[in-house]
Design an enzyme around this catalytic site. Structure first.
Site, PDB file in Angstrom:
ATOM      1  N   ARG A 152       2.860   2.702  -4.626  1.00 42.51           N
ATOM      2  CA  ARG A 152       2.352   1.640  -5.249  1.00 42.51           C
ATOM      3  C   ARG A 152       1.610   0.461  -4.478  1.00 42.51           C
ATOM      4  O   ARG A 152       2.211   0.333  -3.406  1.00 42.51           O
ATOM      5  CB  ARG A 152       3.450   0.994  -6.252  1.00 42.51           C
ATOM      6  CG  ARG A 152       3.869   1.765  -7.244  1.00 42.51           C
ATOM      7  CD  ARG A 152       2.581   1.768  -8.555  1.00 42.51           C
ATOM      8  NE  ARG A 152       3.033   2.527  -9.846  1.00 42.51           N
ATOM      9  CZ  ARG A 152       2.744   3.873 -10.032  1.00 42.51           C
ATOM     10  NH1 ARG A 152       2.020   4.446  -9.237  1.00 42.51           N
ATOM     11  NH2 ARG A 152       3.306   4.396 -11.076  1.00 42.51           N
ATOM     12  N   GLU A 171      -5.907  -2.475  -9.521  1.00 40.65           N
ATOM     13  CA  GLU A 171      -6.480  -1.267  -9.834  1.00 40.65           C
ATOM     14  C   GLU A 171      -6.751  -1.202 -11.221  1.00 40.65           C
ATOM     15  O   GLU A 171      -5.980  -1.667 -12.311  1.00 40.65           O
ATOM     16  CB  GLU A 171      -5.228  -0.063  -9.871  1.00 40.65           C
ATOM     17  CG  GLU A 171      -4.725   0.188  -8.204  1.00 40.65           C
ATOM     18  CD  GLU A 171      -3.800   1.483  -8.397  1.00 40.65           C
ATOM     19  OE1 GLU A 171      -3.653   1.936  -9.248  1.00 40.65           O
ATOM     20  OE2 GLU A 171      -3.258   1.436  -7.238  1.00 40.65           O
ATOM     21  N   HIS A 182      -6.269   6.090  -6.574  1.00 40.71           N
ATOM     22  CA  HIS A 182      -4.787   6.549  -7.281  1.00 40.71           C
ATOM     23  C   HIS A 182      -4.941   7.960  -8.031  1.00 40.71           C
ATOM     24  O   HIS A 182      -4.977   8.066  -9.243  1.00 40.71           O
ATOM     25  CB  HIS A 182      -4.646   5.625  -8.364  1.00 40.71           C
ATOM     26  CG  HIS A 182      -2.963   5.427  -8.777  1.00 40.71           C
ATOM     27  ND1 HIS A 182      -2.413   4.380  -8.902  1.00 40.71           N
ATOM     28  CD2 HIS A 182      -2.270   6.470  -8.813  1.00 40.71           C
ATOM     29  CE1 HIS A 182      -1.212   4.682  -9.406  1.00 40.71           C
ATOM     30  NE2 HIS A 182      -1.144   5.978  -9.445  1.00 40.71           N
TER      31      HIS A 182
HETATM   32  C1  DGY Z   1       3.076   8.017 -11.161  1.00 42.36           C
HETATM   33  O1  DGY Z   1       3.254   9.152 -12.095  1.00 42.36           O
HETATM   34  O2  DGY Z   1       3.560   6.910 -11.144  1.00 42.36           O
HETATM   35  C2  DGY Z   1       1.512   7.898 -10.810  1.00 42.36           C
HETATM   36  O3  DGY Z   1       1.334   7.136  -9.992  1.00 42.36           O
HETATM   37  C3  DGY Z   1       0.689   8.156 -11.867  1.00 42.36           C
HETATM   38  O4  DGY Z   1       0.679   7.142 -12.996  1.00 42.36           O
END
Ligand code: DGY
Length: 321
Positions: free
Chosen positions: A240, A269, A287
């Site tokens: 993240r 994002e 991402h």
């Molecule tokens: C997750 O599953 O957390 C990925 O980042 C996609 O949302």
């Protein structure tokens, strides 16, 4: 409840997933796949029994407070749940689930891509050829850092961290990790446990982030912790964006303290950080850690499995609150 439960699916999922959802639920789709802001999210949730969101929908405490009593479960299509205020959901009696396990392979692939793209200057080379600027070659040209045999640090040795470590072992890398709890030997597979973040960072030629974003881990990569890394280390983030103080990262990349970074996630994002994107020694992706056909199907099915369990009175296997 009589009839099929009403399910809001906030984003466009794979056809097979939506088709399966329609067998069991009265499904409301978001045909043009736009992102709901808080007001639209609240409005769309008013007459539904369940919602199947992605990390793009933010269930803050305020949003949760405005949800109807009828809505009983948020079945996320993601493993990360930092977009949901879990305490508020719990207080409101709303069940929350996620989709662990099924995206570990896909995300580990992207972590390795980020590592190699950063170490071997993938973005620079690609951009040079596309711009028609490749007009020179010499042994001194585009020299990167080799990862084989180096030390691979994993911050957060959960499922994705473990699979990524397995892939890094394939490059003959020595695995080091820090985790809240030490893994049992059969999962550790010879990886060296560090009981402090500082201990891990000091030995990580490549540091790969795999911990959840929580108030405790926010900006865990900052000027102070970046200074702990070996000289010319490489940072990989597929977890993240909130884990990284991007201003500090930019300083470390510009000064050469860090050799490069490979990033799939950002503080902002979609969009990312233009100041990061202006640096040559950053390999960037938008991402897409879990964005494979196989994994998107598996995530959708896992979210539906959780819903099916809930509405048939069983415990959803991935219940968080
Ligand atoms: C997750 O599953 O957390 C990925 O980042 C996609 O949302």
């Amino acid at each position: 409840m009589t009839g099929k439960p009403v399910l809001l699916i906030t984003r466009k999922l794979r056809d097979v997933v939506q088709a399966r959802a329609k067998q069991t639920y009265q499904v409301i789709l978001n045909d043009d796949d736009h992102v709901f802001d808080a007001d639209e999210l609240i409005a769309r949730c008013q007459n539904v029994d369940a919602v199947l969101p992605c990390h793009s929908e933010h269930f803050s405490a305020d949003v949760i407070a405005a949800l109807p009593k009828r809505l009983r479960i948020i079945a996320n299509h993601s493993v990360g749940v930092d977009h949901v205020d879990l305490a508020a959901a719990k207080a409101a009696g709303i069940v929350v689930t996620n989709t662990p396990d099924v995206l570990s392979d896909a995300t580990a692939e992207i972590a390795i891509l980020c590592m190699l793209g950063a170490a071997r200057r993938g973005a620079e080379g690609d951009a040079m050829i596309r711009a028609g600027k490749w007009d020179f070659w010499s042994p001194a040209f585009m020299v990167g850092r080799q990862v084989s045999g180096k030390q691979f640090g994993v911050l957060g040795m959960g499922r994705v961290g473990q699979v990524t470590a397995d892939r890094a072992r394939g490059f003959g890398m020595e695995i080091h990790y820090h985790n809240r709890t030490r893994l049992p030997e059969h999962l550790e597979k010879g990886a060296v446990f560090h009981d402090t973040v500082a201990g891990l960072f000091a030995v990580s030629d490549v540091l790969s982030l795999h911990c959840p974003a929580t108030p405790d881990t926010r900006n865990i990569i900052n000027a102070k912790t970046l200074a702990l890394l070996p000289d010319r280390a490489i940072l990989v983030n597929t977890a993240r964006g909130g884990l990284v103080d991007e201003a500090a990262l930019i300083d470390a990349l510009q000064s050469g303290r860090l050799f490069a970074a490979g990033l799939d996630v950002f503080q902002v994002e979609p969009g990312g950080n233009p100041a990061l994107a202006a640096l040559p020694n950053v390999f960037l992706l938008p991402h897409i850690g879990s964005a494979t056909e196989e994994t998107r199907d598996a995530m959708g099915f896992r979210a539906l499995d959780n819903l099916d369990a809930f509405f048939s009175g069983r415990a959803p296997q991935d219940r968080l609150v």
